[in-house]
Scaffold this motif. Structure first.
Motif, PDB file in Angstrom:
ATOM      1  N   ALA A  99       0.828  -1.208   0.000  1.00  0.00           N
ATOM      2  CA  ALA A  99       0.000   0.000   0.000  1.00  0.00           C
ATOM      3  C   ALA A  99       0.858   1.252   0.000  1.00  0.00           C
ATOM      4  O   ALA A  99       0.565   2.223  -0.715  1.00  0.00           O
ATOM      5  CB  ALA A  99      -0.924  -0.018   1.213  1.00  0.00           C
ATOM      6  N   GLU A 100       1.913   1.245   0.791  1.00  0.00           N
ATOM      7  CA  GLU A 100       2.812   2.402   0.854  1.00  0.00           C
ATOM      8  C   GLU A 100       3.404   2.709  -0.513  1.00  0.00           C
ATOM      9  O   GLU A 100       3.463   3.872  -0.951  1.00  0.00           O
ATOM     10  CB  GLU A 100       3.927   2.130   1.860  1.00  0.00           C
ATOM     11  CG  GLU A 100       4.856   3.315   2.123  1.00  0.00           C
ATOM     12  CD  GLU A 100       4.305   4.288   3.147  1.00  0.00           C
ATOM     13  OE1 GLU A 100       3.516   5.174   2.736  1.00  0.00           O
ATOM     14  OE2 GLU A 100       4.662   4.169   4.321  1.00  0.00           O
ATOM     15  N   LEU A 101       3.859   1.680  -1.197  1.00  0.00           N
ATOM     16  CA  LEU A 101       4.432   1.870  -2.524  1.00  0.00           C
ATOM     17  C   LEU A 101       3.395   2.403  -3.505  1.00  0.00           C
ATOM     18  O   LEU A 101       3.652   3.350  -4.257  1.00  0.00           O
ATOM     19  CB  LEU A 101       5.012   0.556  -3.042  1.00  0.00           C
ATOM     20  CG  LEU A 101       6.215  -0.014  -2.276  1.00  0.00           C
ATOM     21  CD1 LEU A 101       6.614  -1.366  -2.858  1.00  0.00           C
ATOM     22  CD2 LEU A 101       7.395   0.939  -2.302  1.00  0.00           C
ATOM     23  N   ALA A 102       2.216   1.791  -3.506  1.00  0.00           N
ATOM     24  CA  ALA A 102       1.167   2.210  -4.439  1.00  0.00           C
ATOM     25  C   ALA A 102       0.718   3.640  -4.173  1.00  0.00           C
ATOM     26  O   ALA A 102       0.489   4.422  -5.107  1.00  0.00           O
ATOM     27  CB  ALA A 102      -0.022   1.259  -4.344  1.00  0.00           C
ATOM     28  N   LEU A 103       0.597   4.011  -2.910  1.00  0.00           N
ATOM     29  CA  LEU A 103       0.173   5.369  -2.548  1.00  0.00           C
ATOM     30  C   LEU A 103       1.210   6.412  -2.939  1.00  0.00           C
ATOM     31  O   LEU A 103       0.883   7.593  -3.132  1.00  0.00           O
ATOM     32  CB  LEU A 103      -0.114   5.443  -1.052  1.00  0.00           C
ATOM     33  CG  LEU A 103      -1.379   4.704  -0.592  1.00  0.00           C
ATOM     34  CD1 LEU A 103      -1.363   4.492   0.916  1.00  0.00           C
ATOM     35  CD2 LEU A 103      -2.637   5.472  -1.013  1.00  0.00           C
ATOM     36  N   ALA A 104       2.464   5.981  -3.061  1.00  0.00           N
ATOM     37  CA  ALA A 104       3.524   6.885  -3.495  1.00  0.00           C
ATOM     38  C   ALA A 104       3.527   7.069  -5.010  1.00  0.00           C
ATOM     39  O   ALA A 104       4.330   7.828  -5.545  1.00  0.00           O
ATOM     40  CB  ALA A 104       4.878   6.360  -3.033  1.00  0.00           C
ATOM     41  N   GLY A 105       2.634   6.367  -5.690  1.00  0.00           N
ATOM     42  CA  GLY A 105       2.566   6.455  -7.142  1.00  0.00           C
ATOM     43  C   GLY A 105       3.412   5.426  -7.858  1.00  0.00           C
ATOM     44  O   GLY A 105       3.567   5.473  -9.083  1.00  0.00           O
ATOM     45  N   ILE A 106       3.947   4.475  -7.102  1.00  0.00           N
ATOM     46  CA  ILE A 106       4.746   3.403  -7.703  1.00  0.00           C
ATOM     47  C   ILE A 106       3.807   2.354  -8.288  1.00  0.00           C
ATOM     48  O   ILE A 106       2.900   1.874  -7.605  1.00  0.00           O
ATOM     49  CB  ILE A 106       5.678   2.779  -6.651  1.00  0.00           C
ATOM     50  CG1 ILE A 106       6.664   3.837  -6.139  1.00  0.00           C
ATOM     51  CG2 ILE A 106       6.415   1.571  -7.223  1.00  0.00           C
ATOM     52  CD1 ILE A 106       7.477   3.399  -4.943  1.00  0.00           C
TER      53      ILE A 106
END
Length: 307
Positions: free
Chosen positions: A240-247
């Motif tokens: 989730a952290e990665l996806a929320l960063a736009g990754i």
């Protein structure tokens, strides 16, 4: 407003949510209410009951003296909770509290307590730990947390439709992997992520557990299952952290699910809940089998005696 989509692909769900400028949870709730011919309020309350059961698992699952019926596991959630609440956790309050909650639900399951299979009993701690931690640590509202379970359930339905959720069929990637993907989706939506971000979180979470075998010691859903619930919720937060960063995931979620199915099909039967391989086949694993079933045991609890 009517939503036209199915649970065959993550892409169709994301597309429908994006086109209608709505959260995935909202369209899933409406679709389920329409399909069941019940009010949205009624369906929401049913999901809320699941969330209440999840909540009720934490304290009894964190008791110091809780033990599984086999006697092999218990007390890990208590230790992790002590560290988390002392403020001395290596990873901080969010991660450490998610870890103890995942352990608590899993240990309560092993002790024959009341849990919600999410999507299975063996992976029951991951989704509750993720959502309950978002409420406790990030201030997410109770209603939003309940709604996030609809998003998670949609992901689970797509995986079930295209691959599987059972360790006996697809290995632990199908159980803890699916649960981690569902949890990552819930966390991402609760954090304000777009439907596209939800899909990327699902893909990342699944990729990180791709190929994980199901090798329960003594054929019981305890070792290594309980600790895998802790690692599963950690992986969900990472995704989730990665996806929320736009990754973004280079491989779309639906293709990752397809790959999971192919990996599961190719996996040896000894690594799919039979307790014939992996950790179950180690010297220590065999000693634990004897401890539970006796020194003359030539079997495991899944497949019976082979002499």
């Amino acid at each position: 407003m009517e939503f036209h989509f199915d649970y065959h692909t993550i892409a169709s769900i994301v597309r429908t949510a994006t086109e209608n400028n709505t959260r995935i949870s909202e369209l899933v709730l409406k679709q389920q209410a329409d399909q069941l011919e019940r009010s949205e309020e009624d369906v929401f309350r049913q999901m809320e009951n699941n969330y209440q059961v999840m909540t009720a698992c934490i304290d009894p699952g964190s008791e110091k003296d809780i033990r599984s019926t086999s006697g092999l596991t218990g007390g890990s959630a208590y230790k992790m909770r002590q560290v988390s609440e002392s403020g001395k956790s290596l990873t901080g309050s969010l991660m450490s509290s998610a870890l103890y909650r995942a352990l608590a639900v899993s240990e309560l399951n092993a002790a024959m307590g009341r849990i919600v299979a999410a999507p299975t009993a063996g992976s029951c701690g991951i989704l509750p730990a993720a959502v309950l931690t978002m409420e406790a640590e990030k201030g997410c509202s109770h209603d939003d947390c309940v709604m996030a379970l609809f998003t998670a359930s949609a992901v689970g339905m797509v995986i079930a439709d295209n691959a599987c959720l059972a360790g006996a069929e697809g290995g632990c990637q199908a159980e803890c992997g699916s649960a981690a993907a569902m949890a990552a989706a819930a966390i991402t939506e609760l954090s304000g992520g777009t439907p596209e971000m939800v899909a990327h979180a699902v893909a990342i979470a699944l990729k990180n557990i791709l190929g994980l075998v199901c090798d329960p010691v003594a054929g019981l859903v305890e070792i290594p299952c309980i600790k895998r619930n802790a690692s599963g919720v950690a992986g969900a937060f990472v995704a989730a952290e990665l996806a929320l960063a736009g990754i973004e995931s280079a491989i779309p979620a639906d293709e990752v699910i397809w790959a999971m199915k192919k990996v599961g099909d190719a996996m040896s039967s000894t690594l799919k809940e039979t307790a014939e391989g992996g950790l179950a086949a180690t010297p220590s694993g065999k000693k634990l089998l004897e401890r539970v079933f006796g020194s003359n045991s030539g079997c495991n609890s899944c497949n019976g005696c082979r002499g």
